[in-house]
Write a protein that holds these residues in place. Structure first.
Motif, PDB file in Angstrom:
ATOM      1  N   CYS A  51       0.694  -1.324  -0.116  1.00 31.55           N
ATOM      2  CA  CYS A  51      -0.124   0.099   0.112  1.00 31.55           C
ATOM      3  C   CYS A  51       0.617   1.326   0.124  1.00 31.55           C
ATOM      4  CB  CYS A  51      -0.994   0.105   1.177  1.00 31.55           C
ATOM      5  SG  CYS A  51      -2.061  -1.088   1.023  1.00 31.55           S
ATOM      6  N   PHE A  52       2.072   1.244  -0.389  1.00 32.55           N
ATOM      7  CA  PHE A  52       3.123   2.538  -0.483  1.00 32.55           C
ATOM      8  C   PHE A  52       2.506   3.368  -1.434  1.00 32.55           C
ATOM      9  CE2 PHE A  52       6.757  -0.150   1.143  1.00 32.55           C
ATOM     10  CZ  PHE A  52       6.569   0.276   2.458  1.00 32.55           C
ATOM     11  N   GLY A  53       2.087   2.773  -2.715  1.00 36.69           N
ATOM     12  CA  GLY A  53       1.255   3.702  -3.680  1.00 36.69           C
ATOM     13  C   GLY A  53       0.281   4.494  -3.211  1.00 36.69           C
ATOM     14  N   PHE A  54      -0.511   4.037  -2.280  1.00 34.28           N
ATOM     15  CA  PHE A  54      -1.809   4.543  -1.847  1.00 34.28           C
ATOM     16  C   PHE A  54      -1.560   5.828  -0.826  1.00 34.28           C
ATOM     17  CE2 PHE A  54      -5.700   4.877   1.004  1.00 34.28           C
ATOM     18  CZ  PHE A  54      -6.329   5.502   0.023  1.00 34.28           C
ATOM     19  N   VAL A  55      -0.099   5.422  -0.064  1.00 32.05           N
ATOM     20  CA  VAL A  55       0.185   6.372   0.842  1.00 32.05           C
ATOM     21  C   VAL A  55       0.791   7.619   0.127  1.00 32.05           C
ATOM     22  CG1 VAL A  55       1.573   6.848   2.980  1.00 32.05           C
ATOM     23  CG2 VAL A  55       0.620   4.673   2.807  1.00 32.05           C
ATOM     24  N   ALA A  56       1.462   7.277  -0.757  1.00 29.81           N
ATOM     25  CA  ALA A  56       2.182   8.247  -1.563  1.00 29.81           C
ATOM     26  C   ALA A  56       0.807   9.103  -2.265  1.00 29.81           C
ATOM     27  CB  ALA A  56       3.124   7.835  -2.949  1.00 29.81           C
ATOM     28  N   LEU A  57      -0.017   8.437  -2.863  1.00 26.08           N
ATOM     29  CA  LEU A  57      -1.109   9.302  -3.438  1.00 26.08           C
ATOM     30  C   LEU A  57      -1.828  10.321  -2.436  1.00 26.08           C
ATOM     31  CD1 LEU A  57      -2.835   9.602  -5.978  1.00 26.08           C
ATOM     32  CD2 LEU A  57      -4.015   7.866  -5.084  1.00 26.08           C
ATOM     33  N   ILE A  85       8.273   8.081  -1.016  1.00 29.76           N
ATOM     34  CA  ILE A  85       7.371   6.989  -0.737  1.00 29.76           C
ATOM     35  C   ILE A  85       7.423   6.415  -2.003  1.00 29.76           C
ATOM     36  CG2 ILE A  85       5.092   6.203  -0.183  1.00 29.76           C
ATOM     37  CD1 ILE A  85       4.881   8.365   1.991  1.00 29.76           C
ATOM     38  N   ASN A  86       7.084   7.299  -3.095  1.00 25.17           N
ATOM     39  CA  ASN A  86       7.194   6.828  -4.312  1.00 25.17           C
ATOM     40  C   ASN A  86       8.365   5.931  -4.974  1.00 25.17           C
ATOM     41  OD1 ASN A  86       4.453   7.201  -5.568  1.00 25.17           O
ATOM     42  ND2 ASN A  86       5.044   9.551  -5.348  1.00 25.17           N
TER      43      ASN A  86
END
Length: 132
Positions: A51-57, A85-86
């Motif tokens: 879920c790193f992509g979601f947190v970066a978003l 994060i990205n």
């Protein structure tokens, strides 16, 4: 000399002074801080590892919101967080992808070897029963 109709004759300009004084305003235009929304969206859709992509978003949207209200410090802070994060998301996604490829080829190779061994054993067993 006669002046044409509708035009006035202006007096000659005064002589220029010996020293020039230049006055002006220097406008420094700073680039707005980056928010990395597109990169975050890409990572959310394709490489959402842990879920790193979601947190970066989320941080990217916070950075964009700060830019809208002209909070450049907050936009810079959230933008840098989104960038880090990205990058972590991309690195972890690449490592996980390579690991999965290696594991799947290893498992497929071992399964194929076991299948071939089982097939050879079965053929030997059939030939043994034919001769007896």
């Amino acid at each position: 000399m006669e002046t044409p109709i509708g035009q006035q004759q202006y007096p000659p300009p005064p002589p220029y002074p010996q020293q020039w004084v230049v006055q002006g305003t220097v406008v420094v235009v700073e680039k707005p801080p980056r928010d990395y929304v597109l990169l975050s969206l890409f990572n959310t859709i394709f490489l959402n590892t842990f879920c790193f992509g979601f947190v970066a978003l989320i941080y990217s949207i916070k950075a964009r919101d700060c830019k809208v209200v002209r909070d450049l410090e907050g936009a810079t802070r959230h933008g840098k967080t989104a960038k880090i994060i990205n990058l972590v998301c991309i690195a972890v996604g690449i490592v996980v992808t390579i690991t999965m490829i290696i594991l799947s080829t290893t498992v497929a190779k071992n399964t194929l070897e076991k299948w071939n061994l089982m097939e050879r054993s079965l053929n030997q067993l059939k030939s043994y029963h034919r001769h007896n």
